[in-house]
Design an enzyme around this catalytic site. Structure first.
Site, PDB file in Angstrom:
ATOM      1  N   CYS A  23       0.828  -1.210   0.000  1.00  0.00           N
ATOM      2  CA  CYS A  23       0.000   0.000   0.000  1.00  0.00           C
ATOM      3  C   CYS A  23       0.861   1.259   0.000  1.00  0.00           C
ATOM      4  CB  CYS A  23      -0.945   0.003   1.187  1.00  0.00           C
ATOM      5  SG  CYS A  23      -0.116   0.126   2.782  1.00  0.00           S
TER       6      CYS A  23
ATOM      7  N   HIS B 268      -2.194   0.810   7.311  1.00  0.00           N
ATOM      8  CA  HIS B 268      -2.490   0.877   5.884  1.00  0.00           C
ATOM      9  C   HIS B 268      -2.348   2.310   5.383  1.00  0.00           C
ATOM     10  CE1 HIS B 268      -4.191  -0.352   2.089  1.00  0.00           C
ATOM     11  NE2 HIS B 268      -5.253   0.425   2.217  1.00  0.00           N
TER      12      HIS B 268
ATOM     13  N   ASN C   1      -8.144   4.483  -2.228  1.00  0.00           N
ATOM     14  CA  ASN C   1      -7.585   3.259  -1.671  1.00  0.00           C
ATOM     15  C   ASN C   1      -6.940   2.437  -2.783  1.00  0.00           C
ATOM     16  OD1 ASN C   1      -6.929   1.358   0.231  1.00  0.00           O
ATOM     17  ND2 ASN C   1      -9.022   0.833   0.792  1.00  0.00           N
TER      18      ASN C   1
END
Length: 468
Positions: free
Chosen positions: A92, A387, A409
């Site tokens: 991520c 994250h 995202n």
């Protein structure tokens, strides 16, 4: 000895045995009896237990009053871009970092767009982390195996997590390539098996290097052996991720997907300069952290928390959320997206792509409370940054205060709000931890504080796990 005395002796022996087992805090029969007495189920409790036996806890704890239609309007929003998908990997940090780089490129060029290869930079990230491990083993070879720093290296020789500091170091060192030149492979999308095998090999190599140091081998011989070991890792990475290109031909495309101009020959560094500019990424930003356990307006550095041995440790300035939010709003008003990270699993309604502290009422469901504050959750490993996502929008009220935020995202375009996540400001203040912001949006006094000599902190701290 008569039977009565025998019985008494056995009884006393059994009692002594029970006491010996429970003297240091074990569960005695008396304690278990008290616990069971406190758990007298009424009809309502039995109904809840029956419901929980066949239903998700989140479904039962969902706060119906907070489950209405979402307000998707944002008063300040940066231009939309394609949503990416990190698949079954912990990258991520790279996806969010690339989102920022390609957004800046699109803003600067106005009409051009680009998709960057995560596989390319991930290859170099893994090789660099392997070298960081092997060199760290050499540096600490005279310490015992149970030393905290030695265990730090051997516990996790390589991983796919990271922070924006890694993006900056790797891009400045290895450049970039388009996704079409080096696409993803199964192992770059699904990293666990590859990582376990390389980790096992690295641990074996680490023991060999420690032995060489113990045997008094010369540094040149140890370095030569380390280089051979990295050759094995390189081969494993090339077979699973693909070998990075030294040069390639590419034509940029406009936002409608049409090629613009003639295709040109690039190296990863010349292509990087086209996308990012000629200046290093390092030095253009600060990393701000909200850690209420530590003194605010102080700079901290995390030892050994970097992607490359010769790179930059993770350095940040600790700030109250009010300062972090002001910088974020300033950046968004200027159309600039930002790398940011969160404890994303807390109070997250995955179906709606909505994070709010009032999404679930676990306390009422279990007849208790969950009362720790942010500092207490961090200290007890209950919460921490897990994250990274790309901060892309904010909704301000009439007084200019944030009401809600939106991030891009990297879980695919079909997830949440068309690949995005909406977060209330009250959730942000509890579960946001890091923000990477261009220095042009940072007040002068905070910039000055960021230059102070950092306080060194240990990578074992619960807040310094890599973003995944």
């Amino acid at each position: 000895m008569n039977s009565r005395k025998i019985f008494l002796s056995l009884t006393l022996g059994f009692a002594a045995s029970v006491m010996a087992q429970t003297a240091d805090g074990g569960l005695s029969p008396q304690i278990i009896s008290e616990i069971q007495k406190s758990h007298k189920m009424c009809a309502g409790s039995r109904a809840l237990a029956n419901a929980m036996a066949s239903n998700s806890i989140d479904n039962l704890a969902q706060n119906h009053a907070n489950a209405g239609e979402l307000d998707t309007y944002f008063s300040v929003e940066t231009p939309k871009q394609s949503i990416t998908d990190q698949q079954s990997s912990g990258r991520c940090w790279m996806f969010s970092g690339f989102n920022v780089l390609r957004s800046n490129f699109a803003q600067r060029t106005d009409s051009l767009t680009v998709e960057l290869s995560h596989g390319y930079l991930f290859f170099w990230d893994q090789l660099e982390k392997a070298n960081l491990f092997l060199q760290g083993v050499i540096d600490t070879a005279k310490k015992p195996m149970d030393d905290q720093r030695v265990q730090f290296f051997f516990k996790n020789p390589i991983n796919d997590g990271g922070t924006f500091c890694g993006v900056a170091d790797l891009v400045d060192k290895y450049g970039l390539v388009p996704k079409s030149v080096m696409p993803e492979t199964y192992s770059s999308d699904n990293t666990s098996r590859m990582a376990r095998l390389i980790s096992s090999k690295l641990r074996e190599f680490g023991l060999q290097l420690r032995q060489m140091v113990s045997d008094g081998k010369k540094p040149a011989a140890i370095t030569a052996e380390k280089t051979k070991m990295l050759g094995t890792v390189y081969r494993m990475l090339a077979m699973t991720i693909g070998e990075p290109p030294a040069e390639f031909v590419y034509a940029f495309k406009d936002k409608k997907g049409r090629a613009v101009g003639e295709a040109k020959k690039y190296t990863p560094m010349t292509f990087r300069n086209e996308v990012v500019g000629n200046e290093p990424v390092n030095g253009t930003f600060i990393m701000a952290m909200n850690d209420p356990r530590r003194e605010y307006y102080k700079t901290y550095e995390v030892e050994y928390d970097r992607h490359t041995y010769d790179g930059h440790n993770w350095k940040y300035i600790n700030l109250p959320m009010e300062d972090i939010e002001r910088m974020a709003v300033a950046s968004l008003k200027d159309g600039r997206k930002m790398y940011s990270s969160y404890d994303v699993g807390k109070m997250l309604d995955r179906k709606r792509g909505y994070a709010d502290t009032e999404n679930y009422d676990y306390g009422s469901l279990f007849g208790t409370t969950f009362g720790m504050d942010k500092a207490q959750r961090i200290s007890t490993f209950d919460s921490g940054s897990t994250h990274a996502m790309t901060l892309t929008a904010v909704d301000l009220d009439a007084e200019g205060k944030p009401v809600k935020w939106k991030v891009e995202n990297s879980w695919g375009a079909s997830w949440g709000q068309q690949g995005c996540l909406i977060m209330t400001d009250r959730w942000i203040r509890e579960y946001m931890f890091r923000l990477v912001v261009d220095k042009k949006y940072v007040p002068a006094d905070i910039l000055k504080m960021n230059e102070q000599k950092p306080v060194m902190v240990m990578p074992e701290d619960p807040l310094f796990l890599p973003d995944e």
